[in-house]
Design a protein around this motif. Structure first.
Motif, PDB file in Angstrom:
ATOM      1  N   GLN A   3     -26.243  -7.520  51.906  1.00  0.00           N
ATOM      2  CA  GLN A   3     -25.074  -8.383  51.796  1.00  0.00           C
ATOM      3  C   GLN A   3     -24.138  -7.981  50.661  1.00  0.00           C
ATOM      4  O   GLN A   3     -22.987  -8.366  50.644  1.00  0.00           O
ATOM      5  N   ASP A   4     -24.638  -7.203  49.673  1.00  0.00           N
ATOM      6  CA  ASP A   4     -23.796  -6.859  48.528  1.00  0.00           C
ATOM      7  C   ASP A   4     -22.986  -5.587  48.753  1.00  0.00           C
ATOM      8  O   ASP A   4     -22.352  -5.089  47.853  1.00  0.00           O
ATOM      9  N   GLN A   5     -22.965  -5.076  49.981  1.00  0.00           N
ATOM     10  CA  GLN A   5     -22.189  -3.886  50.296  1.00  0.00           C
ATOM     11  C   GLN A   5     -20.887  -4.274  50.989  1.00  0.00           C
ATOM     12  O   GLN A   5     -20.849  -5.197  51.776  1.00  0.00           O
ATOM     13  N   LYS A   6     -19.845  -3.516  50.677  1.00  0.00           N
ATOM     14  CA  LYS A   6     -18.550  -3.716  51.311  1.00  0.00           C
ATOM     15  C   LYS A   6     -18.037  -2.349  51.719  1.00  0.00           C
ATOM     16  O   LYS A   6     -18.126  -1.395  50.957  1.00  0.00           O
ATOM     17  N   ASN A   8     -14.816  -0.089  52.878  1.00  0.00           N
ATOM     18  CA  ASN A   8     -13.364   0.063  52.963  1.00  0.00           C
ATOM     19  C   ASN A   8     -13.077   1.352  53.707  1.00  0.00           C
ATOM     20  O   ASN A   8     -13.745   2.359  53.470  1.00  0.00           O
ATOM     21  N   VAL A  25     -18.411   2.900  50.666  1.00  0.00           N
ATOM     22  CA  VAL A  25     -19.395   1.829  50.686  1.00  0.00           C
ATOM     23  C   VAL A  25     -19.544   1.368  49.248  1.00  0.00           C
ATOM     24  O   VAL A  25     -20.095   2.081  48.409  1.00  0.00           O
ATOM     25  N   GLU A  26     -19.000   0.203  48.957  1.00  0.00           N
ATOM     26  CA  GLU A  26     -19.066  -0.338  47.604  1.00  0.00           C
ATOM     27  C   GLU A  26     -20.374  -1.094  47.461  1.00  0.00           C
ATOM     28  O   GLU A  26     -20.569  -2.141  48.052  1.00  0.00           O
ATOM     29  N   ASP A  27     -21.280  -0.515  46.678  1.00  0.00           N
ATOM     30  CA  ASP A  27     -22.587  -1.096  46.439  1.00  0.00           C
ATOM     31  C   ASP A  27     -22.872  -0.945  44.955  1.00  0.00           C
ATOM     32  O   ASP A  27     -22.672   0.140  44.392  1.00  0.00           O
ATOM     33  N   GLN A  52     -21.720   1.236  60.013  1.00  0.00           N
ATOM     34  CA  GLN A  52     -22.908   0.481  59.641  1.00  0.00           C
ATOM     35  C   GLN A  52     -24.131   0.953  60.423  1.00  0.00           C
ATOM     36  O   GLN A  52     -25.217   1.099  59.845  1.00  0.00           O
TER      37      GLN A  52
END
Length: 85
Positions: A3-6, A8, A25-27, A52
Motif C-alpha cells: 500500500q505504500d507504493q505509488k 507515476n 515506483v515511489e516506495d 503492477q
C-alpha cells in the motif's frame, strides 16, 4: 503490491507507432523506475495495472528459490525494463 507504493508514469509516442511508458515506483524502502513498451494506445489505468502485474511477477520469481520445488524461469520480457533508483 504494498500500500505504500505509488506509480507515476509519463508516456512518449515513438516514430514506430509504439508508446514508451517511463514509470517511477515511489516506495520508501525500495524506489524503482523503468520503461514499458506498449504497442497500442491504452488508458492510464490499464498501463498501471500492467506495470503492477509485471512487478508482482518479478517479486514472485525472486522469492521462488526453493531447491525442492524449482520454478521454470520466466522468459525475458524485452518490452519491460526495471531499475533500482
Amino acid at each position: 503490491m504494498s500500500q505504500d507504493q505509488k506509480i507515476n508514469i509519463t508516456t512518449k509516442q515513438l516514430a514506430s507507432g509504439n508508446c514508451q511508458v517511463k514509470f517511477f515506483v515511489e516506495d520508501e524502502t525500495h524506489p524503482q523506475y523503468g520503461y514499458l513498451l506498449v504497442d497500442e494506445p491504452k488508458p492510464v489505468g490499464d498501463i498501471i495495472q500492467v506495470i503492477q502485474q509485471k512487478l508482482e511477477r518479478r517479486r514472485e520469481a525472486s522469492r521462488a528459490i526453493n531447491p525442492f520445488f524449482p520454478v521454470a524461469p520466466e522468459p525475458e520480457d524485452k518490452n519491460f525494463y526495471l531499475f533500482s533508483a
